[in-house]
Design an enzyme around this catalytic site. Structure first.
Site, PDB file in Angstrom:
ATOM      1  N   ARG A  33       0.799  -1.210   0.000  1.00 44.05           N
ATOM      2  CA  ARG A  33       0.000   0.000   0.000  1.00 44.05           C
ATOM      3  C   ARG A  33       0.843   1.277   0.000  1.00 44.05           C
ATOM      4  NH1 ARG A  33      -4.864   0.318   4.200  1.00 44.05           N
ATOM      5  NH2 ARG A  33      -5.163  -1.737   3.229  1.00 44.05           N
ATOM      6  N   HIS A  79      -7.578  -4.572  -7.497  1.00 47.51           N
ATOM      7  CA  HIS A  79      -7.386  -3.817  -6.258  1.00 47.51           C
ATOM      8  C   HIS A  79      -8.663  -3.853  -5.419  1.00 47.51           C
ATOM      9  CE1 HIS A  79      -4.716  -1.092  -4.112  1.00 47.51           C
ATOM     10  NE2 HIS A  79      -5.698  -0.225  -3.928  1.00 47.51           N
ATOM     11  N   TYR A 123     -17.845  11.836 -14.758  1.00 46.22           N
ATOM     12  CA  TYR A 123     -17.754  12.984 -15.654  1.00 46.22           C
ATOM     13  C   TYR A 123     -16.388  13.104 -16.337  1.00 46.22           C
ATOM     14  CZ  TYR A 123     -21.911  14.484 -13.094  1.00 46.22           C
ATOM     15  OH  TYR A 123     -23.147  14.541 -12.534  1.00 46.22           O
TER      16      TYR A 123
END
Length: 747
Positions: A33, A79, A123
């Site tokens: 991570r 993931h 978007y």
């Protein structure tokens, strides 16, 4: 352990259970991570993002796809974490103010330097950049290892081939368990030059590599203000703290006014929060030199700082702003990474570059062996084709007549199983004569390539030469042009600019008025008429001092102490002023002997009324406390008489008994404090006045509005401590020499 654990309870000590689970969590955080891999400079989420975009065919030349599609593929295949954390990682890779070399090209609202968030992933659209494509170059050629994904339905790369020095070029930041990483971005062209030098000169020390890698190169520019020694220590140890300042310039306006224009701010500083911070400090009056701040930014940063007045020094203004705001920040360097063995450790600059080169060396070897295997397979097939062309009629006969043509072809022409299968799958259109020539040409070309690859694998020097050529191509591609130009300038450690209290005061001429009874005030300007000087009944003028509002005024008292008063702190106006004892802690029994602006480069004579004194440096006549500083030690019954500037080579002293003595100035010692030495002896009375002068020019005294100079002084020349003689005729009846300039503060 039973096969069916349902209902099974195991007694385990709490400490053991906690340590096992915490260790598993810590390892997961460190390895999967927070820490980047030294080879490709990526954390798992970034690597998975780029790999998923490759599978979606989002190459630099292709069209854009919605970020929601990318995030969905990453989360579903590779993931298993939240979609917002994946999208935030994607956005950061696309922000040109956050990534020095963006790996993702975004289309839509991806946030800004003010700290505004990006639009929702439904978007925005994205695709890979050329740099991301360089990191993936060769991934299909067995250059890196793959591992199963979390659900074992697919595979993902452990590391990318990394043809670009991404770790140092883009930097990294992360907080793991018990450790953290913070690597600044650098210039890719400089990194490539350093890597090439390291190839040519193995074992080069970090200090030498700093000739190429001059320091961090932040995407937001700015100025790095550290000396080379600080940089060397930081890059040699992998840890350090580097100061980064905003880039600014002075812009002159009409009427003598000016303003500061900030065009670049430090890395990871939000512009809107910076403006708010400065505005809050202005409201709290913690930036007294700054008048106002405006944000005139468009696509480019432009912050305007207006000074409080035009007399403010720009460097002092910026020094005060740098000290109090985020226009100067410290970047904490902690180059903690996962090495090739997946072990976290702190590396220096040379070790990081060498690790990247070693990775590129392994990638080159694996790619070459993969290519050699492909060439061998193709040559095997080509040899089968050529054999078939040489015996075309027999091959056709076997295929037409034999029930099992494959074993017959193998037996007839000593073909391998692969060759026989390829001959049987050959199309009829390939039997034309030109095809044979093309096959032989391809066979020759592949054989030459095979020989070259084998030679390279057998010779380390050729391998490193190949890697050097690849790095030089990377430097030419990404280290030049607007993207590759250095943005952060490297400056030495700046001079420490002391922001004094005087800097906050507007400079203007003042006339300080001190009365006999100790009332002090300041009038604006130096042309003060006598009619303006009004005092309380029974009081009159003691000292008139012309100075500036930024001056520090030395007050020498009869107790032998010197006090310091700021001219700007004196009461203004036409009134009676303020008792000077309210500004300094001077006893009621003490009086002001002298009031003057001390010159640190000058020397002063201090003396008491009994004719004892010494010379003190002007730098000693500064007191930081209201209680003042003891200069002249006075005994009970004695008082300090004066503190006067001295120059020339002789001193003239006159007593209250009107005896004049002239002696060399060098007979008086220079001390910081003390009781002094005897200047003149008296039977009656004490010291009246003293004056230093140059013997060759003569001794001057004042008679009313006129002056008189006496050059024949042999009669009064003597040694320090003598009684002296009556002064020449024409000496003032007041028994003092008089001030050479009216109102010079001599008293």
């Amino acid at each position: 352990m039973p096969d069916d654990l349902t209902g099974t309870i195991q007694d385990t000590p709490l400490a053991t259970a906690l340590s096992e689970r915490y260790l598993a969590y810590a390892l997961s955080t460190i390895m999967s991570r927070s820490l980047p891999d030294v080879r490709d400079g990526l954390k798992p989420v970034h690597r998975r993002l780029i790999f998923a975009m490759r599978q979606l065919k989002l190459d630099p030349g292709s069209g854009f796809k919605k970020c929601a599609r990318v995030v969905g593929d990453v989360m579903g295949k590779f993931h298993p974490h939240g979609d917002m954390s994946i999208y935030e990682a994607l956005v950061r890779l696309a922000q040109d103010f956050a990534s020095r070399y963006p790996l993702i090209e975004g289309q839509g609202n991806f946030g800004n330097i003010d700290g505004d968030n990006a639009a929702a992933m439904r978007y925005t659209e994205s695709r890979m950049t050329e740099i991301a494509a360089a990191l993936l170059d060769g991934i299909d050629e067995d250059t890196v290892d793959f591992r199963p994904t979390y659900d074992n339905e697919d595979s993902e790369p452990i590391v990318l081939p990394g043809a670009f020095p991404n770790l140092l070029a883009n930097g990294a930041a992360g907080i793991a368990v018990g450790m953290a990483t913070s690597i600044p971005p650098h210039n890719a062209g400089e990194l490539c030059e350093a890597a090439i030098h390291l190839i040519r000169n193995p074992g080069t020390e970090t200090a030498k590599l700093l000739d190429f890698v001059r320091g961090p190169d932040f995407p937001t520019g700015g100025e790095l203000v550290e000396d080379r020694e600080t940089l060397r220590l930081a890059y040699e140890t992998g840890r350090g703290s580097l100061r980064v300042r905003a880039r600014w310039s002075r812009s002159d306006l009409k009427g003598g006014m000016w303003q500061i224009v900030v065009t670049e701010i430090p890395y990871q500083v939000q512009k809107s929060r910076l403006i708010e911070q400065v505005a809050e400090l202005l409201a709290e009056k913690k930036l007294p030199l700054l008048g106002d701040i405006r944000d005139e930014s468009t696509e480019h940063v432009r912050i305007v700082l207006e000074p409080k007045s035009r007399t403010v020094d720009p460097d002092m203004l910026m020094a005060s702003v740098f000290r109090a705001t985020a226009l100067e920040t410290r970047f904490s360097m902690n180059m903690n990474v996962l090495d090739a063995d997946r072990t976290p450790r702190v590396m220096n600059l040379a070790e990081m570059l060498q690790a990247w080169l070693d990775h590129r060396h392994i990638v080159l070897q694996r790619r070459s062996r993969h290519r050699l295997a492909a060439i061998a397979r193709r040559l095997e097939i080509l040899e089968g084709y050529i054999t078939a062309f040489l015996n075309l009629d027999e091959v056709i006969r076997i295929i037409r007549t034999e029930d099992e043509p494959k074993p017959a072809l193998i037996a007839a022409f000593s073909l391998t199983d692969v060759q026989a299968e390829a001959v049987l799958n050959m199309r009829l259109r390939s039997l034309r004569k030109l095809e044979e020539m093309e096959l032989r040409r391809e066979h020759k070309t592949l054989s030459a390539e095979q020989k070259a690859l084998n030679a390279m694998l057998d010779d380390p020097a050729k391998r490193w030469a190949r890697i050097e050529a690849e790095i030089e191509a990377t430097r030419q591609k990404f280290g030049a042009g607007p993207l590759g130009a250095r943005r952060t300038s490297i400056g030495g450690a700046p001079n420490v600019i002391e922001v004094t209290a005087e800097a906050f005061i507007e400079r203007e001429p003042l006339t300080v008025i001190l009365s006999d009874k100790g009332w002090v005030r300041a009038l604006k300007g130096h042309a003060v008429a006598d009619a303006e000087l009004k005092f309380k009944e029974g009081d009159r003028l003691k000292t008139l001092l012309r100075c500036s509002s930024v001056d520090r005024i030395a007050v020498f008292a009869t107790n032998g102490r010197v006090y310091t008063v700021r001219a700007a702190d004196l009461p203004r106006g036409r009134g009676d002023g303020q008792a000077i004892r309210l500004l300094i802690e001077m006893g009621n029994e003490d009086e002001v002997a002298n009031l003057f602006v001390a010159d640190a480069a000058a020397r002063y004579l201090v003396a008491n009324d009994q004719g004892r004194g010494f010379i003190v440096a002007g730098s000693e006549l500064v007191a930081e406390k209201r209680t003042g500083k003891q200069i002249l030690t006075v005994k009970p019954g004695e008082e300090a008489k004066f503190c006067l500037p001295v120059g020339g080579d002789h001193l003239a002293v006159i007593g209250e008994n009107r005896k004049l003595l002239v002696f060399p100035l060098d007979q008086i010692p220079e001390m910081a404090r003390g009781a002094g030495v005897i200047l003149q002896k008296y039977k009656d009375g004490g010291l009246a006045d003293a004056k230093s002068f140059t013997l060759a020019e003569g001794l001057t005294w004042r008679l009313g509005d006129k002056t008189r100079t006496e050059t024949r002084l042999a009669e009064w020349l003597g040694a320090r401590g003598q009684a002296g003689r009556l002064p020449p005729s024409g000496f003032p009846r007041t028994g003092v020499f008089g001030a050479s300039v009216p109102g010079d503060g001599a008293g």
